[in-house]
Design a protein around this motif. Structure first.
Motif, PDB file in Angstrom:
ATOM      1  N   THR A 141      12.329   6.439  15.693  1.00  0.00           N
ATOM      2  CA  THR A 141      12.057   5.141  15.070  1.00  0.00           C
ATOM      3  C   THR A 141      10.682   5.144  14.422  1.00  0.00           C
ATOM      4  O   THR A 141      10.514   4.659  13.289  1.00  0.00           O
ATOM      5  CB  THR A 141      12.139   4.021  16.127  1.00  0.00           C
ATOM      6  N   GLN A 142       9.699   5.705  15.118  1.00  0.00           N
ATOM      7  CA  GLN A 142       8.352   5.763  14.555  1.00  0.00           C
ATOM      8  C   GLN A 142       8.305   6.638  13.302  1.00  0.00           C
ATOM      9  O   GLN A 142       7.614   6.314  12.338  1.00  0.00           O
ATOM     10  CB  GLN A 142       7.359   6.295  15.594  1.00  0.00           C
ATOM     11  N   LEU A 143       9.039   7.735  13.312  1.00  0.00           N
ATOM     12  CA  LEU A 143       9.084   8.593  12.123  1.00  0.00           C
ATOM     13  C   LEU A 143       9.717   7.859  10.941  1.00  0.00           C
ATOM     14  O   LEU A 143       9.272   8.010   9.789  1.00  0.00           O
ATOM     15  CB  LEU A 143       9.852   9.888  12.432  1.00  0.00           C
ATOM     16  N   GLY A 144      10.765   7.079  11.207  1.00  0.00           N
ATOM     17  CA  GLY A 144      11.384   6.282  10.149  1.00  0.00           C
ATOM     18  C   GLY A 144      10.419   5.231   9.597  1.00  0.00           C
ATOM     19  O   GLY A 144      10.329   5.027   8.376  1.00  0.00           O
ATOM     20  N   ARG A 145       9.683   4.571  10.516  1.00  0.00           N
ATOM     21  CA  ARG A 145       8.691   3.584  10.076  1.00  0.00           C
ATOM     22  C   ARG A 145       7.587   4.244   9.256  1.00  0.00           C
ATOM     23  O   ARG A 145       7.104   3.677   8.272  1.00  0.00           O
ATOM     24  CB  ARG A 145       8.084   2.872  11.284  1.00  0.00           C
ATOM     25  N   LEU A 146       7.179   5.463   9.657  1.00  0.00           N
ATOM     26  CA  LEU A 146       6.142   6.187   8.930  1.00  0.00           C
ATOM     27  C   LEU A 146       6.602   6.527   7.516  1.00  0.00           C
ATOM     28  O   LEU A 146       5.856   6.342   6.550  1.00  0.00           O
ATOM     29  CB  LEU A 146       5.756   7.459   9.691  1.00  0.00           C
ATOM     30  N   ASP A 147       7.852   6.981   7.392  1.00  0.00           N
ATOM     31  CA  ASP A 147       8.384   7.290   6.059  1.00  0.00           C
ATOM     32  C   ASP A 147       8.449   6.048   5.178  1.00  0.00           C
ATOM     33  O   ASP A 147       8.078   6.095   3.997  1.00  0.00           O
ATOM     34  CB  ASP A 147       9.777   7.931   6.166  1.00  0.00           C
ATOM     35  N   ASP A 148       8.914   4.930   5.751  1.00  0.00           N
ATOM     36  CA  ASP A 148       8.983   3.684   4.985  1.00  0.00           C
ATOM     37  C   ASP A 148       7.590   3.219   4.549  1.00  0.00           C
ATOM     38  O   ASP A 148       7.385   2.797   3.406  1.00  0.00           O
ATOM     39  CB  ASP A 148       9.656   2.583   5.816  1.00  0.00           C
ATOM     40  N   ALA A 149       6.638   3.329   5.464  1.00  0.00           N
ATOM     41  CA  ALA A 149       5.276   2.899   5.135  1.00  0.00           C
ATOM     42  C   ALA A 149       4.667   3.790   4.060  1.00  0.00           C
ATOM     43  O   ALA A 149       3.956   3.310   3.173  1.00  0.00           O
ATOM     44  CB  ALA A 149       4.402   2.905   6.394  1.00  0.00           C
ATOM     45  N   LYS A 150       4.955   5.081   4.104  1.00  0.00           N
ATOM     46  CA  LYS A 150       4.434   5.993   3.071  1.00  0.00           C
ATOM     47  C   LYS A 150       5.042   5.666   1.712  1.00  0.00           C
ATOM     48  O   LYS A 150       4.359   5.731   0.681  1.00  0.00           O
ATOM     49  CB  LYS A 150       4.708   7.443   3.458  1.00  0.00           C
ATOM     50  N   LYS A 151       6.321   5.311   1.688  1.00  0.00           N
ATOM     51  CA  LYS A 151       6.955   4.928   0.423  1.00  0.00           C
ATOM     52  C   LYS A 151       6.337   3.644  -0.112  1.00  0.00           C
ATOM     53  O   LYS A 151       6.071   3.518  -1.309  1.00  0.00           O
ATOM     54  CB  LYS A 151       8.462   4.742   0.614  1.00  0.00           C
ATOM     55  N   GLN A 152       6.118   2.679   0.780  1.00  0.00           N
ATOM     56  CA  GLN A 152       5.488   1.423   0.365  1.00  0.00           C
ATOM     57  C   GLN A 152       4.063   1.664  -0.131  1.00  0.00           C
ATOM     58  O   GLN A 152       3.627   1.064  -1.112  1.00  0.00           O
ATOM     59  CB  GLN A 152       5.474   0.423   1.510  1.00  0.00           C
ATOM     60  N   LEU A 153       3.340   2.580   0.524  1.00  0.00           N
ATOM     61  CA  LEU A 153       1.985   2.904   0.106  1.00  0.00           C
ATOM     62  C   LEU A 153       1.986   3.547  -1.279  1.00  0.00           C
ATOM     63  O   LEU A 153       1.150   3.206  -2.130  1.00  0.00           O
ATOM     64  CB  LEU A 153       1.305   3.831   1.122  1.00  0.00           C
ATOM     65  N   ALA A 154       2.913   4.439  -1.516  1.00  0.00           N
ATOM     66  CA  ALA A 154       2.995   5.075  -2.836  1.00  0.00           C
ATOM     67  C   ALA A 154       3.290   4.031  -3.916  1.00  0.00           C
ATOM     68  O   ALA A 154       2.706   4.062  -5.001  1.00  0.00           O
ATOM     69  CB  ALA A 154       4.068   6.163  -2.829  1.00  0.00           C
ATOM     70  N   ALA A 155       4.193   3.086  -3.613  1.00  0.00           N
ATOM     71  CA  ALA A 155       4.509   2.030  -4.577  1.00  0.00           C
ATOM     72  C   ALA A 155       3.286   1.132  -4.799  1.00  0.00           C
ATOM     73  O   ALA A 155       3.000   0.734  -5.941  1.00  0.00           O
ATOM     74  CB  ALA A 155       5.691   1.200  -4.083  1.00  0.00           C
TER      75      ALA A 155
END
Length: 173
Positions: A141-155
């Motif tokens: 779950t934490q890895l999924g949240r990390l990936d989502d946050a990285k995508k949001q950060l890139a955007a």
């Protein structure tokens, strides 16, 4: 040998000269500087003068004239059929509003980048904790949240660069 007495005399004079001159105190120097500045310029404006002037005078003198005309006895009662039309904005005012809106959007986008960076750091610290199981559902779950946050950060970073480019094209900086 004749040079030696002359050298001694000059050295003694050089050493005694500072002792004979009177040193000025800091207060005397400040008073002289104040007098020099006072003589140099006729009027000095302090911040208090500027605050008082800004509080008593309207910012736009053209806007104050209609109010004075309406309050004069010659104008009589205000006419019921006519409403005062808003003053059209000058190009400088329009540009200032656009720049303010651009700066607000840029500040919001930068806040988003900062917030997302902090969120990524927090998630990464949780993942770096080796006291938790390495292959459990919480880590997934934490890895999924990390990936989502990285995508949001890139955007968000792309949004900041787009807004900066817009400002550069509009020469807001």
């Amino acid at each position: 040998m004749r040079i030696l007495p002359l050298t001694v005399a000059l050295t003694a004079a050089a050493l005694l000269l500072p002792a004979t001159t009177r040193a000025q105190s800091l207060a005397e120097v400040a008073a002289k500087e104040k007098e020099r500045r006072k003589a140099k310029s006729g009027r000095t404006f302090t911040e208090e003068d500027l605050r008082r002037a800004g509080a008593t005078r309207p910012r736009d003198t053209a806007a104050a004239v209609p109010d004075a005309a309406a309050a004069s006895p010659e104008a009589g009662a205000p006419k019921a059929g006519k409403e005062s039309a808003p003053k059209p904005k000058t190009p400088d005012e329009i540009r200032a509003e656009q720049e303010k809106a651009w700066r607000d959007r840029l500040a919001k986008a930068n806040e988003d980048v900062t917030r997302l960076s902090g969120q990524i750091d927090m998630i990464q610290r949780g993942l770096n904790d080796v006291s938790q199981p390495l292959y459990g559902p919480a880590r997934t779950t934490q890895l999924g949240r990390l990936d989502d946050a990285k995508k949001q950060l890139a955007a968000a970073q792309q949004s900041v660069s787009d807004i900066q480019e817009e400002g550069r094209r509009s020469s807001f900086r």
